[in-house]
Design a protein around this motif. Sequence first.
Motif, short mmCIF file in Angstrom:
data_model
loop_
_atom_site.label_atom_id
_atom_site.label_comp_id
_atom_site.label_asym_id
_atom_site.label_seq_id
_atom_site.Cartn_x
_atom_site.Cartn_y
_atom_site.Cartn_z
N ASP A 263 9.32 -5.83 3.29
CA ASP A 263 10.28 -5.71 2.03
C ASP A 263 11.55 -5.52 2.50
OD1 ASP A 263 8.02 -5.67 0.42
OD2 ASP A 263 8.07 -3.89 -0.38
N ARG A 264 11.86 -4.60 3.63
CA ARG A 264 13.09 -4.37 4.07
C ARG A 264 13.28 -4.65 5.57
NH1 ARG A 264 15.57 1.17 2.80
NH2 ARG A 264 17.48 0.03 3.59
N PRO A 265 13.24 -5.95 5.80
CA PRO A 265 13.19 -6.51 7.47
C PRO A 265 14.31 -6.01 8.20
CG PRO A 265 13.64 -8.25 6.00
CD PRO A 265 13.18 -7.23 5.09
N GLU A 266 15.52 -5.57 7.54
CA GLU A 266 16.41 -5.00 8.22
C GLU A 266 16.22 -3.67 8.86
OE1 GLU A 266 17.21 -3.53 3.99
OE2 GLU A 266 16.61 -5.42 5.00
N LEU A 267 15.14 -2.90 8.32
CA LEU A 267 14.62 -1.79 9.18
C LEU A 267 13.80 -2.11 10.41
CD1 LEU A 267 13.54 0.34 6.17
CD2 LEU A 267 15.67 0.55 7.45
N VAL A 268 13.96 -3.25 10.70
CA VAL A 268 12.84 -3.48 12.02
C VAL A 268 13.43 -2.86 13.29
CG1 VAL A 268 11.77 -5.11 13.59
CG2 VAL A 268 11.57 -5.39 11.25
N PRO A 269 14.71 -3.03 13.71
CA PRO A 269 15.39 -2.33 14.82
C PRO A 269 15.10 -0.80 14.58
CG PRO A 269 16.70 -4.39 14.04
CD PRO A 269 15.86 -3.82 13.03
N SER A 270 15.53 -0.19 13.83
CA SER A 270 15.64 1.29 13.77
C SER A 270 14.16 1.54 13.81
CB SER A 270 16.27 1.88 12.28
OG SER A 270 15.40 1.46 11.34
N ALA A 362 8.64 -7.92 13.20
CA ALA A 362 9.54 -9.06 12.41
C ALA A 362 8.48 -10.07 11.91
CB ALA A 362 10.85 -9.38 12.75
N THR A 363 7.97 -10.53 12.88
CA THR A 363 6.93 -11.98 12.65
C THR A 363 5.70 -11.36 11.91
OG1 THR A 363 7.57 -12.76 14.71
CG2 THR A 363 5.62 -13.53 14.00
N LEU A 364 5.07 -10.31 12.43
CA LEU A 364 3.85 -9.98 11.78
C LEU A 364 4.32 -9.55 10.04
CD1 LEU A 364 2.31 -7.72 14.46
CD2 LEU A 364 1.45 -9.80 13.67
N THR A 365 5.24 -8.67 10.15
CA THR A 365 5.43 -8.25 8.55
C THR A 365 5.67 -9.51 7.63
OG1 THR A 365 7.67 -7.56 9.22
CG2 THR A 365 6.04 -5.86 9.13
N ARG A 366 6.41 -10.42 8.51
CA ARG A 366 6.77 -11.54 7.43
C ARG A 366 5.73 -12.50 7.11
NH1 ARG A 366 8.43 -16.48 9.66
NH2 ARG A 366 8.55 -15.54 11.82
N ARG A 367 4.73 -12.66 8.37
CA ARG A 367 3.97 -13.79 8.13
C ARG A 367 2.52 -13.19 7.59
NH1 ARG A 367 3.65 -18.10 11.81
NH2 ARG A 367 2.12 -18.87 10.28
N LEU A 368 2.35 -12.04 8.09
CA LEU A 368 0.98 -11.29 7.21
C LEU A 368 1.29 -9.98 6.74
CD1 LEU A 368 -0.97 -11.70 10.58
CD2 LEU A 368 -1.23 -13.29 8.47
N PRO A 369 1.80 -10.28 5.41
CA PRO A 369 2.26 -8.99 4.77
C PRO A 369 1.35 -8.13 4.08
CG PRO A 369 2.60 -11.07 3.35
CD PRO A 369 2.29 -11.30 4.54
N GLY A 370 -0.11 -8.86 4.05
CA GLY A 370 -1.35 -8.07 3.64
C GLY A 370 -2.04 -7.77 4.91
N LEU A 371 -1.72 -7.46 5.98
CA LEU A 371 -2.48 -6.96 7.11
C LEU A 371 -3.04 -5.52 6.90
CD1 LEU A 371 -2.92 -8.16 10.13
CD2 LEU A 371 -1.12 -6.34 10.86
N ARG A 372 -4.12 -5.46 7.37
CA ARG A 372 -4.89 -4.34 7.09
C ARG A 372 -5.78 -4.09 8.24
NH1 ARG A 372 -6.50 -7.50 3.05
NH2 ARG A 372 -8.58 -7.46 2.66
#
Length: 398
Positions: A263-270, A362-372
């Motif tokens: 939801d907030r990809p800008e948080l990936v670096p931190s 970034a890639t995983l959370t963007r491409r596979l948001p339902g990952l579990r």
Amino acid sequence: MSEPRAFPFPSDALQLSAQLDEVRGARAPVRVRLPYGAPAWLVTRYEDARYVLSSPSFARDPRRAGIAEDDIARVTPVDITVQTMVSTDPPDHTRVRRFVYRAFTPRRIERLRPGTERIADRLVDAMVEQGPPADLFEAFGLALPVQVICDLLGVPAADRDRFTAWTGTLIDTGGLPPEEVMAGIAEMNAYLAEQADLRARNPTDDLVGALVRARDAGDGLSRDELVNLVRTLLAAGHETTASQIPNFVFLLLGTGDYRRLHDRPELVPSAVEELLRYVPLITQGSFPRFVLEDTEVGGMKLGRGDQVLVELSAANRDGSVFPDPDVLDVGRAANPHVAFGFGLHRCVGAALARMELQVALATLTRRLPGLRLAVPADEVPWCADRIVRRPRGLPVTW
């Protein structure tokens, strides 16, 4: 003097061990004994860690402190850092390190980001095409850094599995016979020497080709130094990052922060910086430092020949530096962690690791948001016989 504690301390998955929790707030170093070599002092406080890792009172070359190779405190039967950049001090360390530093500057690494993103997308494409469930470590965590470091160094794609197996031998703590470890090192050295000889005859633009040209230009890099340097880069350049990708995802799924990063990809670096701080990646503390002259750490006097281990994971949980140190806060602002070490031996590949980890999340959370997880968290198997912590596999679905 009390009997040294057995070290590494036993731990569960990515939790700090109860024994480390007990000693990490101690002002003075703690006496420990590793499976091989002489006893050592364990440092856990942030301020002391930075001092030991940067003070000229400590060396990485045991010979300077009069320490025999067999006496080096270690968890493996053979000291895998001998005759590498990791075990040298200035001026030799400075001379060898400068050959690779130019290739690992943040600016140069940033140029690799688009290509790394393409690799990550292709790996996710393959996972989606095959369908769930998948082992995130094998399908993505290992494949991404292996491809990146091989492309950077110029290792042929057909040979990647070979050096991955060699690296596994080098970091095994399960009691492999020393002769098997040495055989693995010899095979890897022979392979890398052959690669260097090929580039001497047919120059290439990859990092190994650049190192060969520097050597042949008389810049002071010997054949053995070149081989040992490339071996170190290959091993360190994929193993730690390959382990951190499933470690990070496992934690993020457990806290709910995986969806937050979608939801907030800008948080990936931190988030990457916080996970680097939070995850106790290395099981043995840092490689030992050897006391060259009388000094004081945490109020304790140490003398020439003493060995000191820095427990980076404890230093990264020092409450005097990190508010709420045992809380994973992916939005943490100030984060001066020492996950990559400190001082002259700070990881030369830190910028590369950061970039790869940012691209991975970034890639995983963007491409596979339902990952579990495809299994309950307590059924994920963890490695117990390696210097680097990671799951043996991370079963996921989406």
